[in-house]
Motif scaffolding. Structure first.
Motif, PDB file in Angstrom:
ATOM      1  N   GLN A  54       1.052  -1.303   0.378  1.00  0.00           N
ATOM      2  CA  GLN A  54       0.114   0.096  -0.055  1.00  0.00           C
ATOM      3  C   GLN A  54       0.465   1.575   0.386  1.00  0.00           C
ATOM      4  OE1 GLN A  54      -3.885  -0.609   2.164  1.00  0.00           O
ATOM      5  NE2 GLN A  54      -3.239  -2.069   3.513  1.00  0.00           N
ATOM      6  N   ALA A  55      -0.087   2.098  -0.798  1.00  0.00           N
ATOM      7  CA  ALA A  55       1.068   3.825  -0.404  1.00  0.00           C
ATOM      8  C   ALA A  55       0.065   4.470  -0.558  1.00  0.00           C
ATOM      9  CB  ALA A  55       1.385   3.287  -2.123  1.00  0.00           C
ATOM     10  N   HIS A  56       0.084   5.688   0.246  1.00  0.00           N
ATOM     11  CA  HIS A  56      -0.678   6.771   0.440  1.00  0.00           C
ATOM     12  C   HIS A  56      -0.119   7.918  -0.285  1.00  0.00           C
ATOM     13  CE1 HIS A  56      -2.717   9.697   3.136  1.00  0.00           C
ATOM     14  NE2 HIS A  56      -4.154   8.718   3.183  1.00  0.00           N
ATOM     15  N   PHE A  57      -1.314   8.422  -1.047  1.00  0.00           N
ATOM     16  CA  PHE A  57      -1.305   9.770  -1.717  1.00  0.00           C
ATOM     17  C   PHE A  57      -2.011  10.878  -1.894  1.00  0.00           C
ATOM     18  CE2 PHE A  57      -1.559  12.328  -6.193  1.00  0.00           C
ATOM     19  CZ  PHE A  57      -0.230  12.554  -5.664  1.00  0.00           C
ATOM     20  N   ASP A  58      -1.599  11.377  -1.121  1.00  0.00           N
ATOM     21  CA  ASP A  58      -2.971  12.589  -1.328  1.00  0.00           C
ATOM     22  C   ASP A  58      -4.366  12.231  -0.845  1.00  0.00           C
ATOM     23  OD1 ASP A  58      -4.033  15.964  -1.614  1.00  0.00           O
ATOM     24  OD2 ASP A  58      -4.724  15.099  -3.825  1.00  0.00           O
ATOM     25  N   GLY A  59      -4.457  12.193   0.330  1.00  0.00           N
ATOM     26  CA  GLY A  59      -5.557  11.843   1.608  1.00  0.00           C
ATOM     27  C   GLY A  59      -6.092  10.023   0.378  1.00  0.00           C
ATOM     28  N   VAL A  60      -5.120   9.296  -0.247  1.00  0.00           N
ATOM     29  CA  VAL A  60      -5.925   7.931  -1.340  1.00  0.00           C
ATOM     30  C   VAL A  60      -4.666   7.325  -0.613  1.00  0.00           C
ATOM     31  CG1 VAL A  60      -6.981   7.488  -3.399  1.00  0.00           C
ATOM     32  CG2 VAL A  60      -7.133   9.463  -2.867  1.00  0.00           C
ATOM     33  N   GLU A  61      -5.836   5.803  -0.263  1.00  0.00           N
ATOM     34  CA  GLU A  61      -4.717   4.857  -0.457  1.00  0.00           C
ATOM     35  C   GLU A  61      -4.898   4.082  -1.651  1.00  0.00           C
ATOM     36  OE1 GLU A  61      -6.166   1.936   2.863  1.00  0.00           O
ATOM     37  OE2 GLU A  61      -6.015   4.151   4.666  1.00  0.00           O
ATOM     38  N   LEU A  62      -3.766   3.688  -2.186  1.00  0.00           N
ATOM     39  CA  LEU A  62      -3.522   2.827  -3.434  1.00  0.00           C
ATOM     40  C   LEU A  62      -2.940   1.315  -3.290  1.00  0.00           C
ATOM     41  CD1 LEU A  62      -1.593   5.723  -5.547  1.00  0.00           C
ATOM     42  CD2 LEU A  62      -4.041   5.255  -5.985  1.00  0.00           C
ATOM     43  N   LYS A  63      -3.063   0.519  -3.586  1.00  0.00           N
ATOM     44  CA  LYS A  63      -2.602  -0.740  -3.687  1.00  0.00           C
ATOM     45  C   LYS A  63      -2.055  -0.466  -4.968  1.00  0.00           C
ATOM     46  CE  LYS A  63      -5.334  -3.816  -0.548  1.00  0.00           C
ATOM     47  NZ  LYS A  63      -5.344  -5.161  -0.363  1.00  0.00           N
ATOM     48  N   VAL A  64       0.034  -1.471  -4.950  1.00  0.00           N
ATOM     49  CA  VAL A  64       1.026  -1.197  -5.306  1.00  0.00           C
ATOM     50  C   VAL A  64       0.454  -2.643  -6.254  1.00  0.00           C
ATOM     51  CG1 VAL A  64       2.871  -0.454  -6.092  1.00  0.00           C
ATOM     52  CG2 VAL A  64       1.633   0.762  -5.273  1.00  0.00           C
ATOM     53  N   ARG A 120      -5.462   8.239 -16.439  1.00  0.00           N
ATOM     54  CA  ARG A 120      -6.295   9.563 -16.965  1.00  0.00           C
ATOM     55  C   ARG A 120      -7.193   9.974 -15.979  1.00  0.00           C
ATOM     56  NH1 ARG A 120      -5.988   4.818 -19.786  1.00  0.00           N
ATOM     57  NH2 ARG A 120      -4.680   4.832 -21.667  1.00  0.00           N
ATOM     58  N   GLY A 121      -7.587   9.874 -15.422  1.00  0.00           N
ATOM     59  CA  GLY A 121      -8.558  10.454 -13.793  1.00  0.00           C
ATOM     60  C   GLY A 121      -7.998  10.907 -12.437  1.00  0.00           C
ATOM     61  N   PHE A 122      -6.960  10.588 -12.775  1.00  0.00           N
ATOM     62  CA  PHE A 122      -6.202  10.633 -11.180  1.00  0.00           C
ATOM     63  C   PHE A 122      -4.900  12.311 -11.647  1.00  0.00           C
ATOM     64  CE2 PHE A 122      -3.980   9.512  -7.439  1.00  0.00           C
ATOM     65  CZ  PHE A 122      -4.920  10.112  -6.611  1.00  0.00           C
ATOM     66  N   ALA A 123      -4.933  13.034 -11.020  1.00  0.00           N
ATOM     67  CA  ALA A 123      -3.673  14.043 -11.250  1.00  0.00           C
ATOM     68  C   ALA A 123      -2.542  13.478 -10.629  1.00  0.00           C
ATOM     69  CB  ALA A 123      -3.813  15.285 -11.532  1.00  0.00           C
ATOM     70  N   ILE A 124      -1.560  13.686 -11.056  1.00  0.00           N
ATOM     71  CA  ILE A 124      -0.137  13.290 -10.344  1.00  0.00           C
ATOM     72  C   ILE A 124       0.670  13.695 -11.175  1.00  0.00           C
ATOM     73  CG2 ILE A 124       1.315  10.968  -9.294  1.00  0.00           C
ATOM     74  CD1 ILE A 124      -0.408   9.486  -9.172  1.00  0.00           C
ATOM     75  N   LYS A 125       1.611  14.542 -10.575  1.00  0.00           N
ATOM     76  CA  LYS A 125       2.798  15.422 -11.448  1.00  0.00           C
ATOM     77  C   LYS A 125       3.944  15.389 -10.894  1.00  0.00           C
ATOM     78  CE  LYS A 125       1.076  19.724  -9.637  1.00  0.00           C
ATOM     79  NZ  LYS A 125       0.712  19.634  -8.273  1.00  0.00           N
ATOM     80  N   PRO A 126       5.170  15.868 -11.546  1.00  0.00           N
ATOM     81  CA  PRO A 126       6.391  15.297 -10.893  1.00  0.00           C
ATOM     82  C   PRO A 126       6.755  16.810 -10.010  1.00  0.00           C
ATOM     83  CG  PRO A 126       6.705  16.125 -13.105  1.00  0.00           C
ATOM     84  CD  PRO A 126       5.405  15.680 -12.749  1.00  0.00           C
ATOM     85  N   GLY A 127       6.789  16.447  -8.759  1.00  0.00           N
ATOM     86  CA  GLY A 127       7.279  17.107  -6.789  1.00  0.00           C
ATOM     87  C   GLY A 127       5.746  16.752  -6.683  1.00  0.00           C
ATOM     88  N   ASP A 128       4.848  15.711  -6.873  1.00  0.00           N
ATOM     89  CA  ASP A 128       3.225  15.422  -5.959  1.00  0.00           C
ATOM     90  C   ASP A 128       4.409  14.191  -4.756  1.00  0.00           C
ATOM     91  OD1 ASP A 128       1.755  17.233  -6.999  1.00  0.00           O
ATOM     92  OD2 ASP A 128       0.884  15.050  -7.748  1.00  0.00           O
ATOM     93  N   ARG A 129       4.151  14.138  -3.510  1.00  0.00           N
ATOM     94  CA  ARG A 129       4.833  13.341  -3.150  1.00  0.00           C
ATOM     95  C   ARG A 129       4.162  12.916  -2.179  1.00  0.00           C
ATOM     96  NH1 ARG A 129       8.380  15.929   1.177  1.00  0.00           N
ATOM     97  NH2 ARG A 129       8.564  13.607   1.990  1.00  0.00           N
ATOM     98  N   PHE A 130       4.631  11.163  -2.147  1.00  0.00           N
ATOM     99  CA  PHE A 130       3.292  10.129  -1.589  1.00  0.00           C
ATOM    100  C   PHE A 130       3.799   9.903  -0.024  1.00  0.00           C
ATOM    101  CE2 PHE A 130       2.991   8.044  -5.938  1.00  0.00           C
ATOM    102  CZ  PHE A 130       2.166   7.001  -5.435  1.00  0.00           C
ATOM    103  N   ILE A 131       3.403   9.747   1.247  1.00  0.00           N
ATOM    104  CA  ILE A 131       3.954   9.755   2.329  1.00  0.00           C
ATOM    105  C   ILE A 131       3.892   8.476   2.896  1.00  0.00           C
ATOM    106  CG2 ILE A 131       2.893  12.314   2.635  1.00  0.00           C
ATOM    107  CD1 ILE A 131      -0.021  10.858   4.115  1.00  0.00           C
ATOM    108  N   SER A 132       4.433   7.976   4.045  1.00  0.00           N
ATOM    109  CA  SER A 132       5.008   7.202   4.481  1.00  0.00           C
ATOM    110  C   SER A 132       4.374   7.253   5.586  1.00  0.00           C
ATOM    111  CB  SER A 132       5.999   6.202   4.340  1.00  0.00           C
ATOM    112  OG  SER A 132       6.732   6.322   3.732  1.00  0.00           O
TER     113      SER A 132
END
Length: 137
Positions: A54-64, A120-132
């Motif tokens: 799991q990863a956490h990005f901008d309040g959203v949990e993603l499974k990797v 296509r439906g989730f904006a991620i750009k360079p400089g954004d951060r995943f948190i631990s």
């Protein structure tokens, strides 16, 4: 050959040194971006097919579900968890050592998808951060 010729003799497994692996808890599945990319790639493989890293990005949990370590890269000098490159082939994220390219992910309640489909439906750009997430791992 030994089985066919009946030369192999069954023996009980030695009990010395046997260890027990406890059930994986959710806290162990989080990706800690301060760790080396090679370690995170192994963690992703270890938790596939279940329970998933799991990863956490901008309040959203993603499974990797799939990622690969990029260890032969120049020293990026970016904080761990920083997205350095966004490409349909994957998201390159700075780690404690090297980069981790996320390739297949899943949003909560969704299906596994290539990063190209996520973008296509989730904006991620360079400089954004995943948190631990804080807490035990």
């Amino acid at each position: 050959d030994g089985i066919a010729n009946r030369r192999l003799v069954p023996m009980p497994q030695v009990q010395d040194g046997v260890t027990y692996a406890a059930k994986v808890n959710k806290g162990e599945t989080w990706l800690d971006w301060s760790r080396p990319a090679v370690e995170l790639e192994r963690r992703i493989r270890a938790f596939n097919p279940s329970p998933g890293a799991q990863a956490h990005f901008d309040g959203v949990e993603l499974k990797v579900w799939k990622g690969c370590a990029l260890v032969n890269v120049l020293d990026q000098r970016a904080p761990a968890g920083t997205v350095l490159r966004v490409d349909p082939a994957g998201l390159d994220v700075a780690c404690g050592a090297g980069l981790l390219r996320l390739q297949v992910v899943q949003r909560a309640g969704g299906k596994q998808m290539l990063v190209a489909d996520l973008l296509r439906g989730f904006a991620i750009k360079p400089g954004d951060r995943f948190i631990s997430p804080a807490g035990p791992r």
